[in-house]
Design a protein around this motif. Sequence first.
Motif, mmCIF file in Angstrom:
data_model
loop_
_atom_site.group_PDB
_atom_site.id
_atom_site.type_symbol
_atom_site.label_atom_id
_atom_site.label_comp_id
_atom_site.label_asym_id
_atom_site.label_seq_id
_atom_site.Cartn_x
_atom_site.Cartn_y
_atom_site.Cartn_z
ATOM 1 N N LEU A 1 0.817 -1.201 -0.072
ATOM 2 C CA LEU A 1 -0.105 -0.062 -0.130
ATOM 3 C C LEU A 1 1.086 1.281 0.051
ATOM 4 C CD1 LEU A 1 -3.155 0.673 2.218
ATOM 5 C CD2 LEU A 1 -1.569 2.289 1.866
ATOM 6 N N CYS A 2 1.892 1.228 1.000
ATOM 7 C CA CYS A 2 2.925 2.445 0.990
ATOM 8 C C CYS A 2 3.595 2.656 -0.302
ATOM 9 C CB CYS A 2 3.491 2.256 2.085
ATOM 10 S SG CYS A 2 3.062 2.591 3.771
ATOM 11 N N GLN A 3 3.869 1.571 -0.802
ATOM 12 C CA GLN A 3 4.841 1.967 -2.223
ATOM 13 C C GLN A 3 3.755 2.304 -3.277
ATOM 14 O OE1 GLN A 3 6.209 -2.353 -2.479
ATOM 15 N NE2 GLN A 3 8.240 -1.219 -2.407
ATOM 16 N N ARG A 4 2.697 2.039 -3.315
ATOM 17 C CA ARG A 4 1.772 2.830 -4.177
ATOM 18 C C ARG A 4 1.568 4.132 -4.018
ATOM 19 N NH1 ARG A 4 -1.217 -2.325 -3.853
ATOM 20 N NH2 ARG A 4 -2.705 -1.127 -2.554
ATOM 21 N N VAL A 5 1.324 4.598 -2.735
ATOM 22 C CA VAL A 5 1.026 5.981 -2.305
ATOM 23 C C VAL A 5 2.595 6.535 -2.532
ATOM 24 C CG1 VAL A 5 0.486 7.298 -0.394
ATOM 25 C CG2 VAL A 5 -0.662 5.350 -0.803
ATOM 26 N N GLN A 6 3.448 6.083 -2.269
ATOM 27 C CA GLN A 6 4.706 7.025 -2.338
ATOM 28 C C GLN A 6 5.123 7.138 -3.827
ATOM 29 O OE1 GLN A 6 8.555 5.422 -0.885
ATOM 30 N NE2 GLN A 6 8.899 7.166 0.370
ATOM 31 N N GLN A 7 4.963 6.369 -4.575
ATOM 32 C CA GLN A 7 5.306 6.364 -5.807
ATOM 33 C C GLN A 7 4.553 7.355 -6.482
ATOM 34 O OE1 GLN A 7 4.838 2.200 -7.403
ATOM 35 N NE2 GLN A 7 6.907 1.827 -6.638
ATOM 36 N N LYS A 8 3.158 7.344 -6.218
ATOM 37 C CA LYS A 8 2.261 8.663 -6.666
ATOM 38 C C LYS A 8 2.808 9.808 -6.329
ATOM 39 C CE LYS A 8 -2.455 9.801 -7.837
ATOM 40 N NZ LYS A 8 -2.067 11.294 -7.557
ATOM 41 N N LEU A 9 3.148 10.097 -4.794
ATOM 42 C CA LEU A 9 3.338 11.123 -4.431
ATOM 43 C C LEU A 9 4.530 11.817 -5.010
ATOM 44 C CD1 LEU A 9 2.572 12.621 -1.761
ATOM 45 C CD2 LEU A 9 4.495 11.094 -0.477
ATOM 46 N N VAL A 10 5.550 10.789 -5.119
ATOM 47 C CA VAL A 10 7.102 11.318 -5.607
ATOM 48 C C VAL A 10 6.762 11.654 -7.138
ATOM 49 C CG1 VAL A 10 9.224 10.389 -6.421
ATOM 50 C CG2 VAL A 10 8.612 10.038 -4.169
ATOM 51 N N SER A 11 6.040 10.943 -7.951
ATOM 52 C CA SER A 11 5.866 11.272 -9.565
ATOM 53 C C SER A 11 4.802 12.454 -9.538
ATOM 54 C CB SER A 11 5.200 10.098 -10.325
ATOM 55 O OG SER A 11 3.948 9.805 -9.846
ATOM 56 N N ASP A 12 3.966 12.616 -8.635
ATOM 57 C CA ASP A 12 2.985 14.114 -8.681
ATOM 58 C C ASP A 12 4.156 15.434 -8.243
ATOM 59 O OD1 ASP A 12 0.874 12.803 -9.146
ATOM 60 O OD2 ASP A 12 0.020 12.748 -7.475
ATOM 61 N N ASN A 13 5.033 14.974 -7.309
ATOM 62 C CA ASN A 13 5.680 16.175 -7.090
ATOM 63 C C ASN A 13 7.094 16.386 -7.586
ATOM 64 O OD1 ASN A 13 7.505 14.971 -5.372
ATOM 65 N ND2 ASN A 13 6.630 15.652 -3.458
ATOM 66 N N GLY A 14 7.349 15.642 -8.521
ATOM 67 C CA GLY A 14 8.496 15.568 -9.403
ATOM 68 C C GLY A 14 9.753 15.109 -8.652
ATOM 69 N N GLY A 15 9.530 14.115 -7.669
ATOM 70 C CA GLY A 15 10.736 13.693 -6.931
ATOM 71 C C GLY A 15 10.989 13.830 -5.530
ATOM 72 N N GLY A 16 10.163 14.503 -4.786
ATOM 73 C CA GLY A 16 10.028 14.539 -3.601
ATOM 74 C C GLY A 16 10.898 15.463 -2.930
ATOM 75 N N GLY A 17 11.494 16.207 -3.672
ATOM 76 C CA GLY A 17 12.416 17.161 -3.496
ATOM 77 C C GLY A 17 12.234 18.545 -2.807
ATOM 78 N N HIS A 18 10.842 18.567 -2.708
ATOM 79 C CA HIS A 18 10.299 19.997 -2.324
ATOM 80 C C HIS A 18 10.193 20.025 -0.652
ATOM 81 C CE1 HIS A 18 9.160 20.987 -6.414
ATOM 82 N NE2 HIS A 18 8.632 19.534 -6.516
ATOM 83 N N VAL A 19 10.458 18.924 -0.019
ATOM 84 C CA VAL A 19 10.036 19.100 1.435
ATOM 85 C C VAL A 19 11.210 19.501 1.988
ATOM 86 C CG1 VAL A 19 9.527 17.533 3.355
ATOM 87 C CG2 VAL A 19 9.028 16.842 1.029
ATOM 88 N N LYS A 20 11.025 20.606 2.960
ATOM 89 C CA LYS A 20 11.985 21.244 3.642
ATOM 90 C C LYS A 20 12.203 20.602 5.109
ATOM 91 C CE LYS A 20 10.907 25.823 2.735
ATOM 92 N NZ LYS A 20 10.683 27.161 3.214
ATOM 93 N N SER A 21 13.221 20.701 5.772
ATOM 94 C CA SER A 21 13.246 19.923 6.986
ATOM 95 C C SER A 21 13.125 20.821 8.016
ATOM 96 C CB SER A 21 14.860 19.339 7.192
ATOM 97 O OG SER A 21 15.734 20.786 7.666
ATOM 98 N N LYS A 22 12.666 20.358 9.272
ATOM 99 C CA LYS A 22 12.307 21.102 10.340
ATOM 100 C C LYS A 22 13.485 22.162 10.936
ATOM 101 C CE LYS A 22 9.870 17.273 12.397
ATOM 102 N NZ LYS A 22 10.021 16.454 13.421
ATOM 103 N N ASP A 23 14.693 21.545 10.400
ATOM 104 C CA ASP A 23 15.972 22.513 10.724
ATOM 105 C C ASP A 23 16.000 23.748 10.038
ATOM 106 O OD1 ASP A 23 18.377 20.004 10.992
ATOM 107 O OD2 ASP A 23 17.064 20.795 12.485
ATOM 108 N N ASP A 24 15.372 23.760 8.716
ATOM 109 C CA ASP A 24 15.134 24.756 7.792
ATOM 110 C C ASP A 24 14.171 25.784 8.330
ATOM 111 O OD1 ASP A 24 16.940 23.169 6.403
ATOM 112 O OD2 ASP A 24 15.358 22.525 4.975
ATOM 113 N N ASP A 25 12.902 25.255 8.821
ATOM 114 C CA ASP A 25 11.970 26.059 8.733
ATOM 115 C C ASP A 25 10.846 25.877 9.874
ATOM 116 O OD1 ASP A 25 9.508 27.245 6.505
ATOM 117 O OD2 ASP A 25 10.186 28.175 7.939
ATOM 118 N N SER A 26 11.379 25.366 11.000
ATOM 119 C CA SER A 26 10.574 24.813 12.100
ATOM 120 C C SER A 26 9.711 26.136 12.518
ATOM 121 C CB SER A 26 11.721 24.506 13.422
ATOM 122 O OG SER A 26 10.871 23.745 14.095
ATOM 123 N N PRO A 27 8.452 25.662 13.029
ATOM 124 C CA PRO A 27 8.184 24.514 13.172
ATOM 125 C C PRO A 27 7.217 24.162 12.082
ATOM 126 C CG PRO A 27 6.617 25.835 14.655
ATOM 127 C CD PRO A 27 7.648 26.626 14.045
ATOM 128 N N GLY A 28 6.727 25.147 11.376
ATOM 129 C CA GLY A 28 5.679 24.629 10.372
ATOM 130 C C GLY A 28 6.337 24.769 8.772
#
Length: 385
Positions: free
Chosen positions: A24-51
Amino acid sequence: MGKDDKYAEELEVAVRVVHMACSLCQRVQQKLVSDNGGGGHVKSKDDDSPGYCCRMSSSVKVFIGDSSESRVKNNYVKDWSIQATVSLILSETFGSENVSIVAEEDVQTLSKADSEGLLAAVVKAVNECLAEAPKYGLRIPDGALGTSQILEAISRCNSSGGPTGRHWVLDPVDGTLGFVRGDQYAIALALIEDGKVVLGVLGCPNYPLKKEKGAGEAWMQPLIHGNKKLEWPNSARQIRVSPCVDPALATVCEPVERANTDQVLYSRSRSDHGALDAFTYCSRRTEPMRVHSMVKYAAIACGDVEIFMKFARSGYKEKIWDHAAAVNIIEEAGGVVTDAGGLSLDFSRGLYLEGLDRGIVACCGARLHKKIIAAVYASWEASNL
Ligand SMILES: Nc1ncnc2c1ncn2[C@@H]1O[C@H](COP(=O)(O)OS(=O)(=O)O)[C@@H](OP(=O)(O)O)[C@H]1O
Ligand SMILES: [Mg+2]
Ligand SMILES: [Mg+2]
Ligand SMILES: [Mg+2]
């Protein structure tokens, strides 16, 4: 995983249901990554905590932070779906009256009137997942399930464990940030009996299989995408921790998010006391391996790294589902996990690891563990001078 025959059926079912959850997770993650062009949009909490924010798809904007208000609930559809599926399968197999489950997600958010869309998504995902169950050799309830049955299955996971009886412990998805980044995450299911973890299964769909060694009572196997004969246990191979006993040669595994770890002991040990620094002491050879989720423990169990230490910030209480399965696997693979005082983790006191002394120290073996505990003590004492 414990291979004690006493728990053979439980282990069998746990492995199979975790496989389904991984799928189940693999299906969801594949869709997620392909939808956002590779998952690289996520900033870490270190960058911009807390939100900090993350774009999951062209139409959904996701906010992830430490407070539940700022979480975008859509991202938890998979967590609720896995929790419902595991609950339903365990009840079907062992009888709901015999099954007590301690799990991370609660049902409140999903039951709210404005959560219809979420609930519909969960119902769909659970039914899709259950439709695959026969391929994994699992018994399922008859017919498609409706919202009330699924809500009930999720809410049945409301046990708070304790010192007696059998309790399943589930983290449906551990390493949420790793998941949305298209990176490492884990699905963790353990069984506790009379306060002791007796089996653990960790699904790590993105962790590479490479080592060819082992002799313990822990195994790893490639994920099998449901076919008639699930090749468990035939395709599993035993794993064993690294034989390393020298802290100077050991590789440390660290969380990706510095906000999840103390930095208390860490920074104290780096003060000007000239103290032995437990962290640098054990990471001279290589850069730490930084991965999300309980995959850190899996990396020790299969011999890829030697040490993992977690000193959560004060006020944070470690939950049993974040450790139970993984601790069992490390121990079965020959490793040692204790608190910073050298005592075993206590899974008998409800939802939390109560009485935990400062944090968790996981090592590939007793000799190295002893040295690391001594180093932690030295750092601690020196920093309190
Ligand atoms: N403040 C704080 N301190 C310590 N621990 C926390 C904290 N907040 C969350 N959590 C728990 O950490 C789980 C994720 O830890 P990770 O090791 O995967 O973090 S990291 O992504 O590698 O940085 C995460 O598990 P999941 O919610 O299942 O993802 C949490 O249970
Ligand atoms: Mg977790
Ligand atoms: Mg989780
Ligand atoms: Mg969580």
